[in-house]
Design an enzyme around this catalytic site. Structure first.
Site, PDB file in Angstrom:
ATOM      1  N   GLU A  82       0.844  -1.210   0.000  1.00  0.00           N
ATOM      2  CA  GLU A  82       0.000   0.000   0.000  1.00  0.00           C
ATOM      3  C   GLU A  82       0.875   1.254   0.000  1.00  0.00           C
ATOM      4  O   GLU A  82       1.923   1.284   0.638  1.00  0.00           O
ATOM      5  CB  GLU A  82      -0.895   0.028   1.251  1.00  0.00           C
ATOM      6  CG  GLU A  82      -2.134  -0.804   1.101  1.00  0.00           C
ATOM      7  CD  GLU A  82      -3.071  -0.669   2.296  1.00  0.00           C
ATOM      8  OE1 GLU A  82      -2.835   0.167   3.179  1.00  0.00           O
ATOM      9  OE2 GLU A  82      -4.047  -1.440   2.327  1.00  0.00           O
ATOM     10  N   ARG A  89      -7.581   7.350 -22.810  1.00  0.00           N
ATOM     11  CA  ARG A  89      -8.081   6.842 -24.095  1.00  0.00           C
ATOM     12  C   ARG A  89      -9.511   6.309 -23.991  1.00  0.00           C
ATOM     13  O   ARG A  89     -10.222   6.256 -24.977  1.00  0.00           O
ATOM     14  CB  ARG A  89      -7.120   5.778 -24.646  1.00  0.00           C
ATOM     15  CG  ARG A  89      -5.942   6.417 -25.357  1.00  0.00           C
ATOM     16  CD  ARG A  89      -4.919   5.418 -25.795  1.00  0.00           C
ATOM     17  NE  ARG A  89      -4.143   4.935 -24.664  1.00  0.00           N
ATOM     18  CZ  ARG A  89      -3.179   4.025 -24.759  1.00  0.00           C
ATOM     19  NH1 ARG A  89      -2.899   3.493 -25.914  1.00  0.00           N
ATOM     20  NH2 ARG A  89      -2.510   3.655 -23.694  1.00  0.00           N
ATOM     21  N   GLN A  90      -9.924   5.916 -22.792  1.00  0.00           N
ATOM     22  CA  GLN A  90     -11.321   5.495 -22.621  1.00  0.00           C
ATOM     23  C   GLN A  90     -12.100   6.733 -22.179  1.00  0.00           C
ATOM     24  O   GLN A  90     -12.284   6.979 -20.995  1.00  0.00           O
ATOM     25  CB  GLN A  90     -11.397   4.392 -21.564  1.00  0.00           C
ATOM     26  CG  GLN A  90     -10.636   3.130 -21.973  1.00  0.00           C
ATOM     27  CD  GLN A  90     -10.441   2.194 -20.805  1.00  0.00           C
ATOM     28  OE1 GLN A  90     -11.380   1.543 -20.357  1.00  0.00           O
ATOM     29  NE2 GLN A  90      -9.222   2.133 -20.290  1.00  0.00           N
ATOM     30  N   HIS A 121      -5.197  13.198 -24.492  1.00  0.00           N
ATOM     31  CA  HIS A 121      -5.578  12.381 -25.647  1.00  0.00           C
ATOM     32  C   HIS A 121      -6.730  13.031 -26.399  1.00  0.00           C
ATOM     33  O   HIS A 121      -6.751  13.046 -27.629  1.00  0.00           O
ATOM     34  CB  HIS A 121      -5.937  10.977 -25.185  1.00  0.00           C
ATOM     35  CG  HIS A 121      -6.301  10.089 -26.318  1.00  0.00           C
ATOM     36  ND1 HIS A 121      -5.410   9.779 -27.317  1.00  0.00           N
ATOM     37  CD2 HIS A 121      -7.460   9.488 -26.630  1.00  0.00           C
ATOM     38  CE1 HIS A 121      -6.019   9.012 -28.197  1.00  0.00           C
ATOM     39  NE2 HIS A 121      -7.259   8.820 -27.812  1.00  0.00           N
ATOM     40  N   ASP A 165      -4.108   9.282 -37.618  1.00  0.00           N
ATOM     41  CA  ASP A 165      -5.519   8.900 -37.459  1.00  0.00           C
ATOM     42  C   ASP A 165      -6.358  10.167 -37.287  1.00  0.00           C
ATOM     43  O   ASP A 165      -5.814  11.269 -37.156  1.00  0.00           O
ATOM     44  CB  ASP A 165      -5.731   7.904 -36.295  1.00  0.00           C
ATOM     45  CG  ASP A 165      -5.201   8.440 -34.977  1.00  0.00           C
ATOM     46  OD1 ASP A 165      -5.164   9.671 -34.805  1.00  0.00           O
ATOM     47  OD2 ASP A 165      -4.819   7.623 -34.123  1.00  0.00           O
ATOM     48  N   LYS A 225      -7.024   5.254 -40.462  1.00  0.00           N
ATOM     49  CA  LYS A 225      -6.573   4.094 -39.681  1.00  0.00           C
ATOM     50  C   LYS A 225      -7.774   3.352 -39.110  1.00  0.00           C
ATOM     51  O   LYS A 225      -8.739   3.978 -38.691  1.00  0.00           O
ATOM     52  CB  LYS A 225      -5.679   4.577 -38.542  1.00  0.00           C
ATOM     53  CG  LYS A 225      -5.203   3.491 -37.596  1.00  0.00           C
ATOM     54  CD  LYS A 225      -4.382   4.060 -36.430  1.00  0.00           C
ATOM     55  CE  LYS A 225      -5.232   4.337 -35.207  1.00  0.00           C
ATOM     56  NZ  LYS A 225      -4.441   4.774 -34.040  1.00  0.00           N
ATOM     57  N   ASP A 252       1.728  12.371 -33.403  1.00  0.00           N
ATOM     58  CA  ASP A 252       0.676  11.778 -32.579  1.00  0.00           C
ATOM     59  C   ASP A 252       0.785  12.311 -31.162  1.00  0.00           C
ATOM     60  O   ASP A 252       1.838  12.822 -30.772  1.00  0.00           O
ATOM     61  CB  ASP A 252       0.821  10.251 -32.579  1.00  0.00           C
ATOM     62  CG  ASP A 252      -0.522   9.554 -32.579  1.00  0.00           C
ATOM     63  OD1 ASP A 252      -1.509  10.163 -32.144  1.00  0.00           O
ATOM     64  OD2 ASP A 252      -0.580   8.388 -33.011  1.00  0.00           O
ATOM     65  N   ALA A 297       3.350   1.363 -30.728  1.00  0.00           N
ATOM     66  CA  ALA A 297       4.022   1.867 -31.947  1.00  0.00           C
ATOM     67  C   ALA A 297       3.418   1.281 -33.224  1.00  0.00           C
ATOM     68  O   ALA A 297       3.944   1.502 -34.313  1.00  0.00           O
ATOM     69  CB  ALA A 297       5.536   1.647 -31.916  1.00  0.00           C
TER      70      ALA A 297
HETATM   71  C1  R5P Z   1      -4.978   6.982 -30.881  1.00  0.00           C
HETATM   72  O1  R5P Z   1      -6.074   7.436 -30.913  1.00  0.00           O
HETATM   73  C2  R5P Z   1      -3.770   7.722 -30.378  1.00  0.00           C
HETATM   74  O2  R5P Z   1      -3.733   9.055 -30.805  1.00  0.00           O
HETATM   75  C3  R5P Z   1      -2.516   7.021 -30.802  1.00  0.00           C
HETATM   76  O3  R5P Z   1      -2.458   7.016 -32.197  1.00  0.00           O
HETATM   77  C4  R5P Z   1      -2.496   5.630 -30.336  1.00  0.00           C
HETATM   78  O4  R5P Z   1      -2.963   5.511 -29.021  1.00  0.00           O
HETATM   79  C5  R5P Z   1      -1.106   5.067 -30.452  1.00  0.00           C
HETATM   80  O5  R5P Z   1      -1.148   3.756 -30.020  1.00  0.00           O
HETATM   81  P1  R5P Z   1      -0.195   2.660 -30.622  1.00  0.00           P
HETATM   82  O6  R5P Z   1       1.207   3.203 -30.552  1.00  0.00           O
HETATM   83  O7  R5P Z   1      -0.417   1.485 -29.706  1.00  0.00           O
HETATM   84  O8  R5P Z   1      -0.626   2.376 -32.022  1.00  0.00           O
END
Ligand code: R5P
Length: 310
Positions: free
Chosen positions: A39, A95-96, A129, A168, A191, A217, A223
């Site tokens: 903890e 990201r979520q 993000h 993306d 993408k 990004d 990656a």
């Molecule tokens: C996605 O929406 C983010 O902007 C990144 O492109 C993504 O999270 C990168 O993840 P990875 O390196 O696993 O493809």
């Protein structure tokens, strides 16, 4: 003006030290350790009554980094700091950020609630993000961009007929801002993710033949996105290919993947630390310490931050 103190957890103490150097101060005296069962235990070893406190911690995995942030905020609040600012250079679990499938969590909102309930009066972060996450907070929120640091670097690289590539849809706004500042054109990659953590390029929208490109990004995790984008751009005839991101999550085989990808360089910042031996020579780390330090100074002095956003 009252006193300013910066306290750091164990996620990125090196960056916190660089920020403190910029501010001409030392990191505050704090123990952030573990009980025998694992903890998190935090003790602030100096009087912070009435002090303007900045709690510094990125929240990349493991989750212990997030827990340390929350426990430090709680300790600072209970020690009667005048104001507590959570400084989160990398805001994890972002990201979520919406319910895009049935029965999934919105972790960005959950973390926003946790940070607020733990005692933060305000938040300072960098390249979220998705910028809308700011709205998950009902306390003042400053959102910095690493763009000035990255753009300065790309300007010195002597790239010709430059194209900024958004790998993306999510990164289009960021890429467009870079393209404008660098006098470059913008290309978009369509993408798809057949599964979480698997990226596929469906189409390159725009011309890259014979041009130098920067793939941009907010973060590089597996990656997959950067690698697939670089391969597709190479096939379309791009000349020099450089990749850049703010947050180098670099999980699993990401570094090896970048090593094999047709990119001559990958430029990242120090919001997430990595052991130098983990990083291959094509990965260049730029520091955002001065930017964060200047933001902290201006927050403390109640001055505008807007000139740091460009
Ligand atoms: C996605 O929406 C983010 O902007 C990144 O492109 C993504 O999270 C990168 O993840 P990875 O390196 O696993 O493809």
């Amino acid at each position: 003006m009252d006193e300013l103190r910066v306290f750091t957890g164990n996620a990125n103490p090196e960056l916190a030290a660089r920020v403190c150097k910029y501010l001409g101060t030392q990191p505050g005296n704090i123990d952030v350790c573990e009980f025998n069962d694992g903890e998190t235990m935090v003790k602030i070893n100096e009087n912070i009554r009435g002090v303007d406190v900045f709690v510094f911690q990125s929240t990349f995995p493991p989750a212990k980094n997030l827990i340390e942030l929350l426990v430090m905020l709680d300790a600072a609040k209970r020690a009667s700091a005048r104001r507590v600012t959570a400084v989160v250079p990398y805001f994890g679990y972002a990201r979520q950020d919406r319910k895009d499938q049935p029965r999934v969590a919105i972790t960005a909102k959950l973390v926003a609630n946790l940070i607020t309930v733990a005692g933060a009066d305000r938040v300072l972060t960098m390249d979220l993000h998705s910028p809308q996450i700011q709205g998950f907070f009902d306390i003042p929120f400053d959102h910095l961009y690493a763009a000035p640091v990255l753009i300065d670097y790309f300007q010195k690289k002597n790239l010709k007929d430059l194209v900024i590539v958004s790998p993306d849809i999510g990164s289009v706004k960021m890429a467009r801002a870079f393209a404008k500042r660098l006098g470059a054109s913008l290309v978009l990659i369509d993408k798809r993710r057949p599964r979480a953590d698997v990226a596929e390029v469906v189409n390159v929208i725009g011309e890259v033949e014979g041009r130098d490109v920067v793939i941009l990004d907010d973060l590089i995790s597996t990656a997959g996105t950067t690698t697939r984008a670089a391969e597709a751009l190479k096939k379309k005839g791009a000349r020099r290919i450089v990749a850049g991101c703010t947050h180098p999550v670099l999980c699993g085989d990401a570094v090896a993947r970048l090593g094999e990808a047709p990119v001559e360089q990958v430029v990242v910042t120090d919001t997430i630390p990595h052991a130098p031996e983990k990083l291959i020579s094509k990965i260049e780390v730029l520091s955002v310490a001065d930017l964060l330090g200047e933001a902290i100074r201006r927050i403390h002095e109640e001055r505008s931050l807007s000139s740091l956003f460009v």
